[in-house]
Design an enzyme around this catalytic site. Structure first.
Site, PDB file in Angstrom:
ATOM      1  CE  LYS A 165      -3.704  -2.560   0.437  1.00  0.00           C
ATOM      2  NZ  LYS A 165      -4.664  -2.731  -0.654  1.00  0.00           N
ATOM      3  CE  LYS A 265     -10.036  -6.069  -2.573  1.00  0.00           C
ATOM      4  NZ  LYS A 265      -9.786  -4.784  -1.889  1.00  0.00           N
TER       5      LYS A 265
END
Length: 367
Positions: A165, A265
């Protein structure tokens, strides 16, 4: 066969290590998971799970999932859970949108279908492909040393794909990228995930400064149009994540040549029924996938791995196991980390059996 009862359980999942998304946003030290049991009049029980990553990551939150199940449950009682398309149409008629809510119920119906047919879910999704599924390490943002420490934990488990990230200050992000690329082994792959935090100018400055050709950048900007503009002005492969919510989003991405990979997802797109359709489109059109859950335990992870286990290796980059990140084991069986790889269980349906002492007493029962 008819649905006779829907039971809802709430389980708090502490994280092994506190987690921050891009730029230090969206801090989490635990997840609030909703586990669903669907019972039938023939004694077959199916399990599902829905778990957003907190309440500030996407348009979903844990109490909203439980409120939505309360809304949908009366519409599903008396229906045949094996008719998964009918179940989904019924949910869509009763409640517009809210795909994360429908995902847990859809998953439980697929679990029932697998148990009734005597097959693991991956067989129902097109057939088990005899392959190990690579596991991707999810690395929270931090200092270069902190991020490398997270990568090392993944390496110790055998993981060779790492999602890191970033997405704060341009200079800091370039420092993180440089440090991480220096640390990685030759057989490892890395994604730098901004979670949509960059402005277009920031994304281009970072991505066009980095010359290493073997990495991916994920969701550089918030909107699809911004990501498309970045795609047209940089040479690095792009993964689209947060802006992939519906089937048509992937169709547009393919038409516009907006990405090379998507993060599929399962909970965000509405569950296994919807995710399988998107997966099949990606296979037909040459888009690679990282398949993942938004959050959750080994129950939701296992559903993800069943879909991955029936996806050709040429089109699958890997999966992320949230179970690696939490301290509580909610079920026996399921897909686990086996030296950086995982496999769908051989058992029927999902192949998991929730642990009663962990689930506790149902917080709601609908009949």
């Amino acid at each position: 066969m008819k649905i006779s009862q829907i039971s809802v359980y709430q389980v708090t999942l502490p994280l092994k290590h506190p987690y921050r998304h891009s730029g230090g946003r969206l801090y989490a030290d635990k997840l609030d998971s909703t586990i669903v049991a669907i019972d039938t009049d023939e004694g077959v029980r199916g399990w599902g799970e829905g778990c957003p990553w907190g309440s500030a990551y996407s348009a979903a939150f844990a109490q909203g999932i439980r409120a939505g199940i309360k809304e949908l449950a009366p519409q599903l009682i008396g229906l045949d859970p094996r008719r998964t398309d009918l179940i989904y149409r019924t949910m869509d008629m009763a409640l517009v949108g809210h795909l994360d809510i429908k995902s847990a119920l859809d998953m439980a119906c697929w679990d029932i279908l697998g148990k009734v047919t005597g097959l693991p879910l991956c067989e129902l999704f097109g057939g088990r492909i005899d392959q190990a599924i690579p596991i991707e390490t999810s690395v929270p943002t931090g200092t270069p040393d902190e991020m490398i420490e997270s990568i090392v934990r993944g390496q110790e488990q055998g993981n060779t794909i790492h999602s890191c990230k970033i997405g704060s200050d341009v200079v800091q992000d370039l420092e993180r990228i440089k440090a991480i690329m220096t640390h990685l082994l030759t057989n490892e792959s890395v994604t730098f995930d901004a979670n949509g935090a960059w402005l277009i100018a920031d994304a281009l400055q970072v991505m066009n400064t980095v010359t290493v050709p073997i990495l991916y950048f994920e969701q550089p900007c918030k909107t699809y149009k911004e990501c498309l503009q970045v795609r047209q002005l940089t040479r690095h492969p792009i993964i689209l994540d947060e802006c992939i919510q519906h089937y048509n989003d992937v169709v547009c991405a393919h038409t516009d040549k907006a990405c090379e990979v998507i993060k599929l997802k399962v909970g965000r797109v509405g569950g296994l029924s919807k995710a399988k359709r998107i997966r099949d489109f990606c296979v037909e059109t040459g888009i690679r996938m990282n398949i993942a859950a938004t959050g959750g335990s080994v129950i939701e992870d296992t559903a993800v791995v069943h879909l991955a286990q029936s996806t050709p290796a040429t089109h699958l980059r890997g999966v992320c196991l949230i179970d690696d990140m939490v301290t509580i084991n909610t079920a026996m069986g399921g897909a686990r980390n086996q030296g950086g790889k995982t496999y769908a269980p051989e058992g029927i349906g999902l192949g998991v059996e929730p642990i009663p002492d962990v689930l506790g007493k149902a917080i709601a029962i609908y009949q």
